[in-house]
Design a protein around this motif. Sequence first.
Motif, PDB file in Angstrom:
ATOM      1  N   GLU A 156       0.814  -1.217   0.000  1.00  0.00           N
ATOM      2  CA  GLU A 156       0.000   0.000   0.000  1.00  0.00           C
ATOM      3  C   GLU A 156       0.845   1.264   0.000  1.00  0.00           C
ATOM      4  O   GLU A 156       0.489   2.251  -0.646  1.00  0.00           O
ATOM      5  CB  GLU A 156      -0.919  -0.007   1.222  1.00  0.00           C
ATOM      6  CG  GLU A 156      -2.043   0.987   1.152  1.00  0.00           C
ATOM      7  CD  GLU A 156      -2.992   0.686   0.009  1.00  0.00           C
ATOM      8  OE1 GLU A 156      -3.348   1.648  -0.701  1.00  0.00           O
ATOM      9  OE2 GLU A 156      -3.332  -0.491  -0.205  1.00  0.00           O
ATOM     10  N   HIS A 157       1.972   1.248   0.700  1.00  0.00           N
ATOM     11  CA  HIS A 157       2.750   2.478   0.871  1.00  0.00           C
ATOM     12  C   HIS A 157       3.950   2.584  -0.059  1.00  0.00           C
ATOM     13  O   HIS A 157       4.478   3.689  -0.234  1.00  0.00           O
ATOM     14  CB  HIS A 157       3.239   2.579   2.320  1.00  0.00           C
ATOM     15  CG  HIS A 157       2.132   2.779   3.316  1.00  0.00           C
ATOM     16  ND1 HIS A 157       1.503   3.985   3.501  1.00  0.00           N
ATOM     17  CD2 HIS A 157       1.511   1.896   4.154  1.00  0.00           C
ATOM     18  CE1 HIS A 157       0.564   3.868   4.433  1.00  0.00           C
ATOM     19  NE2 HIS A 157       0.540   2.603   4.839  1.00  0.00           N
ATOM     20  N   TYR A 158       4.366   1.491  -0.665  1.00  0.00           N
ATOM     21  CA  TYR A 158       5.570   1.549  -1.498  1.00  0.00           C
ATOM     22  C   TYR A 158       5.324   1.073  -2.932  1.00  0.00           C
ATOM     23  O   TYR A 158       5.618   1.803  -3.890  1.00  0.00           O
ATOM     24  CB  TYR A 158       6.691   0.707  -0.850  1.00  0.00           C
ATOM     25  CG  TYR A 158       7.100   1.221   0.506  1.00  0.00           C
ATOM     26  CD1 TYR A 158       7.942   2.323   0.632  1.00  0.00           C
ATOM     27  CD2 TYR A 158       6.619   0.609   1.669  1.00  0.00           C
ATOM     28  CE1 TYR A 158       8.305   2.798   1.881  1.00  0.00           C
ATOM     29  CE2 TYR A 158       6.980   1.095   2.923  1.00  0.00           C
ATOM     30  CZ  TYR A 158       7.822   2.183   3.026  1.00  0.00           C
ATOM     31  OH  TYR A 158       8.163   2.664   4.257  1.00  0.00           O
ATOM     32  N   LEU A 159       4.813  -0.137  -3.053  1.00  0.00           N
ATOM     33  CA  LEU A 159       4.672  -0.695  -4.397  1.00  0.00           C
ATOM     34  C   LEU A 159       3.490  -0.105  -5.158  1.00  0.00           C
ATOM     35  O   LEU A 159       3.622   0.257  -6.330  1.00  0.00           O
ATOM     36  CB  LEU A 159       4.523  -2.227  -4.295  1.00  0.00           C
ATOM     37  CG  LEU A 159       5.692  -2.969  -3.631  1.00  0.00           C
ATOM     38  CD1 LEU A 159       5.418  -4.465  -3.584  1.00  0.00           C
ATOM     39  CD2 LEU A 159       6.995  -2.695  -4.365  1.00  0.00           C
ATOM     40  N   TRP A 160       2.340  -0.010  -4.497  1.00  0.00           N
ATOM     41  CA  TRP A 160       1.141   0.450  -5.199  1.00  0.00           C
ATOM     42  C   TRP A 160       1.240   1.905  -5.677  1.00  0.00           C
ATOM     43  O   TRP A 160       0.842   2.183  -6.815  1.00  0.00           O
ATOM     44  CB  TRP A 160      -0.086   0.230  -4.330  1.00  0.00           C
ATOM     45  CG  TRP A 160      -1.335   0.841  -4.893  1.00  0.00           C
ATOM     46  CD1 TRP A 160      -2.062   1.862  -4.393  1.00  0.00           C
ATOM     47  CD2 TRP A 160      -1.996   0.465  -6.111  1.00  0.00           C
ATOM     48  NE1 TRP A 160      -3.120   2.171  -5.186  1.00  0.00           N
ATOM     49  CE2 TRP A 160      -3.110   1.314  -6.272  1.00  0.00           C
ATOM     50  CE3 TRP A 160      -1.740  -0.495  -7.094  1.00  0.00           C
ATOM     51  CZ2 TRP A 160      -3.975   1.233  -7.348  1.00  0.00           C
ATOM     52  CZ3 TRP A 160      -2.605  -0.580  -8.171  1.00  0.00           C
ATOM     53  CH2 TRP A 160      -3.705   0.267  -8.290  1.00  0.00           C
ATOM     54  N   PRO A 161       1.737   2.859  -4.879  1.00  0.00           N
ATOM     55  CA  PRO A 161       1.827   4.233  -5.412  1.00  0.00           C
ATOM     56  C   PRO A 161       2.667   4.335  -6.684  1.00  0.00           C
ATOM     57  O   PRO A 161       2.320   5.063  -7.615  1.00  0.00           O
ATOM     58  CB  PRO A 161       2.449   5.025  -4.258  1.00  0.00           C
ATOM     59  CG  PRO A 161       2.062   4.258  -3.038  1.00  0.00           C
ATOM     60  CD  PRO A 161       2.101   2.812  -3.457  1.00  0.00           C
ATOM     61  N   ILE A 162       3.788   3.586  -6.729  1.00  0.00           N
ATOM     62  CA  ILE A 162       4.645   3.633  -7.919  1.00  0.00           C
ATOM     63  C   ILE A 162       3.914   3.056  -9.123  1.00  0.00           C
ATOM     64  O   ILE A 162       3.871   3.660 -10.207  1.00  0.00           O
ATOM     65  CB  ILE A 162       5.961   2.881  -7.649  1.00  0.00           C
ATOM     66  CG1 ILE A 162       6.725   3.550  -6.500  1.00  0.00           C
ATOM     67  CG2 ILE A 162       6.802   2.825  -8.916  1.00  0.00           C
ATOM     68  CD1 ILE A 162       7.971   2.792  -6.093  1.00  0.00           C
ATOM     69  N   ALA A 163       3.324   1.883  -8.925  1.00  0.00           N
ATOM     70  CA  ALA A 163       2.622   1.241 -10.034  1.00  0.00           C
ATOM     71  C   ALA A 163       1.379   2.039 -10.444  1.00  0.00           C
ATOM     72  O   ALA A 163       1.074   2.175 -11.635  1.00  0.00           O
ATOM     73  CB  ALA A 163       2.233  -0.186  -9.645  1.00  0.00           C
ATOM     74  N   ALA A 164       0.655   2.559  -9.455  1.00  0.00           N
ATOM     75  CA  ALA A 164      -0.582   3.292  -9.760  1.00  0.00           C
ATOM     76  C   ALA A 164      -0.290   4.556 -10.559  1.00  0.00           C
ATOM     77  O   ALA A 164      -0.998   4.866 -11.524  1.00  0.00           O
ATOM     78  CB  ALA A 164      -1.315   3.627  -8.470  1.00  0.00           C
ATOM     79  N   ASN A 165       0.736   5.300 -10.175  1.00  0.00           N
ATOM     80  CA  ASN A 165       1.071   6.517 -10.904  1.00  0.00           C
ATOM     81  C   ASN A 165       1.465   6.210 -12.344  1.00  0.00           C
ATOM     82  O   ASN A 165       1.036   6.904 -13.292  1.00  0.00           O
ATOM     83  CB  ASN A 165       2.199   7.263 -10.200  1.00  0.00           C
ATOM     84  CG  ASN A 165       1.740   7.962  -8.944  1.00  0.00           C
ATOM     85  OD1 ASN A 165       0.533   8.091  -8.708  1.00  0.00           O
ATOM     86  ND2 ASN A 165       2.665   8.410  -8.121  1.00  0.00           N
ATOM     87  N   GLU A 166       2.294   5.181 -12.510  1.00  0.00           N
ATOM     88  CA  GLU A 166       2.758   4.845 -13.851  1.00  0.00           C
ATOM     89  C   GLU A 166       1.596   4.383 -14.737  1.00  0.00           C
ATOM     90  O   GLU A 166       1.469   4.793 -15.887  1.00  0.00           O
ATOM     91  CB  GLU A 166       3.828   3.753 -13.768  1.00  0.00           C
ATOM     92  CG  GLU A 166       4.522   3.466 -15.084  1.00  0.00           C
ATOM     93  CD  GLU A 166       5.369   4.641 -15.568  1.00  0.00           C
ATOM     94  OE1 GLU A 166       5.648   4.701 -16.776  1.00  0.00           O
ATOM     95  OE2 GLU A 166       5.733   5.492 -14.733  1.00  0.00           O
ATOM     96  N   LEU A 167       0.739   3.546 -14.187  1.00  0.00           N
ATOM     97  CA  LEU A 167      -0.382   3.043 -14.972  1.00  0.00           C
ATOM     98  C   LEU A 167      -1.411   4.143 -15.232  1.00  0.00           C
ATOM     99  O   LEU A 167      -2.018   4.192 -16.307  1.00  0.00           O
ATOM    100  CB  LEU A 167      -1.045   1.873 -14.237  1.00  0.00           C
ATOM    101  CG  LEU A 167      -0.223   0.582 -14.181  1.00  0.00           C
ATOM    102  CD1 LEU A 167      -0.931  -0.446 -13.313  1.00  0.00           C
ATOM    103  CD2 LEU A 167      -0.010   0.020 -15.575  1.00  0.00           C
ATOM    104  N   ALA A 168      -1.614   5.019 -14.248  1.00  0.00           N
ATOM    105  CA  ALA A 168      -2.590   6.100 -14.436  1.00  0.00           C
ATOM    106  C   ALA A 168      -2.156   7.039 -15.550  1.00  0.00           C
ATOM    107  O   ALA A 168      -2.986   7.518 -16.331  1.00  0.00           O
ATOM    108  CB  ALA A 168      -2.759   6.870 -13.125  1.00  0.00           C
ATOM    109  N   LEU A 169      -0.852   7.304 -15.650  1.00  0.00           N
ATOM    110  CA  LEU A 169      -0.358   8.209 -16.675  1.00  0.00           C
ATOM    111  C   LEU A 169      -0.322   7.561 -18.050  1.00  0.00           C
ATOM    112  O   LEU A 169      -0.380   8.254 -19.062  1.00  0.00           O
ATOM    113  CB  LEU A 169       1.047   8.705 -16.310  1.00  0.00           C
ATOM    114  CG  LEU A 169       1.141   9.535 -15.012  1.00  0.00           C
ATOM    115  CD1 LEU A 169       2.589   9.900 -14.731  1.00  0.00           C
ATOM    116  CD2 LEU A 169       0.294  10.782 -15.113  1.00  0.00           C
ATOM    117  N   ARG A 170      -0.252   6.208 -18.083  1.00  0.00           N
ATOM    118  CA  ARG A 170      -0.154   5.520 -19.364  1.00  0.00           C
ATOM    119  C   ARG A 170      -1.467   4.871 -19.798  1.00  0.00           C
ATOM    120  O   ARG A 170      -1.497   4.232 -20.854  1.00  0.00           O
ATOM    121  CB  ARG A 170       0.926   4.441 -19.295  1.00  0.00           C
ATOM    122  CG  ARG A 170       2.322   4.995 -19.165  1.00  0.00           C
ATOM    123  CD  ARG A 170       3.350   3.927 -19.459  1.00  0.00           C
ATOM    124  NE  ARG A 170       4.696   4.467 -19.491  1.00  0.00           N
ATOM    125  CZ  ARG A 170       5.780   3.785 -19.869  1.00  0.00           C
ATOM    126  NH1 ARG A 170       5.641   2.513 -20.243  1.00  0.00           N
ATOM    127  NH2 ARG A 170       6.963   4.341 -19.883  1.00  0.00           N
TER     128      ARG A 170
END
Length: 455
Positions: free
Chosen positions: A33-47
Amino acid sequence: MKREWTWSELIIGRLILLAFLVGLAVEVDLIVEHYLWPIAANELALRQMESPAWSQAMHTLDALHASLPMTLLSLVLLSGVVLLGPLLMVRSEAPTPSQATDKPRSSQRNLLALAGIVVLMAASTGCRPFDTPEFEEIDTSETGFLIPLEGATDKQVAFESESYLAERKVAAKRVQVPHRWVQTGRMYNMGEWMDTVRLIKVDRSPVTREWTADSSSGTKSTNEAIWIESKDSVGFSVGFNCTAFIEEEDTARFLYMYRSRSLADMMDSEVRARIQSVAAETAAKYDLDELRSRKQEMVDDVREDVIAFFKERGITVTTIGMFGGFTYQNPKIQEAIDETFVAQQKKVINMALFDAQQKENERIELEAEGQANMARTIAEGEADAIMKIAEATREAQSDPLFVQLKQFEVERDRIEKWNGEYPSYLLQMESGSQSPSLMMQLPAQTASVLGPPTN
């Protein structure tokens, strides 16, 4: 000889193992929730707008993220059943001789209570609120920008760049906004879901504003006229209208200059202020009497400045115009101007009547002069003809043939006009005399002389 574990020792050991599994599940959830998901969520949201594959990956990973707490809860509960179930089932059967030395049933109840607490702790891993998917739609007249709210420092600094915003322009019409869980209390389920990205929409639709002093007209029912002052310190207001929109290629520049402010807000604040500033500069160059005839110059100055100024800021101004007259701060000025105008109109009317009468007089004079010239021309022509006849007669009197010819003509006319009767009087002319010397009455003619009557 190998020592045999008692029932209490077994259940305590398995409870410890279950507690370890609960802690592991919580730790896994925190890491995700605090490390992996923010990185993946931002990248996927932008792409997610680049291709359908990225969009599908975004939806799939978001669904897995939403189901992670329930998955961990199910694993913990399953582990509890596997670890504690057999021991509880064996204990419910008849006691064996090896169990004779166990503690009383009260201690067993305590152990069961402890097992229940562990199970409740495990269940707490799935007690936080469900992450409801959030979607944002972009209208056809809007342009969206998807900005990550979390990330490295260099990315946050890049937000100050217009090119960075242009790269974050969203072409899709529906965008998913991912969330991450932020714990705000001691308990695991105390917290809230927060967005990891932010969708900023820029409305490109045209906006029209009318700033007038009359509350019954204009965009708003308040006095929004442009108040300025002439060179001779006469305060007055003028009405302006303005229309503007944001072109597609200028949306990033507009967002960079004005952040999340709308075009309507900019029209009522900065655009209006700029128009007032330029109009005031032009009005300060001329006195009021001269300024009234220089309205077009004022409008041209405003257009030239405002259109170029806001184009550099992403706003395309299409129309700027002045409407209505000057509204003076002192009402007596308007009254004086109205009276002067009425007097000028009367003067104009009188001058028009005078000019019309003068033209009529000139027409009559010209007509009389024309008739006189015509009569003079006719008289001159007749006189000239008479003179020519007289001159010709004088010349002809010296010619006997001409005199004899004229006598023949007179005789011919006399015969043609004679009615058969003789004259009643006889005039005798002396030679060289202009008047008769003897006039005699002739006797009446008899019928025999006259001849037979004619039928």
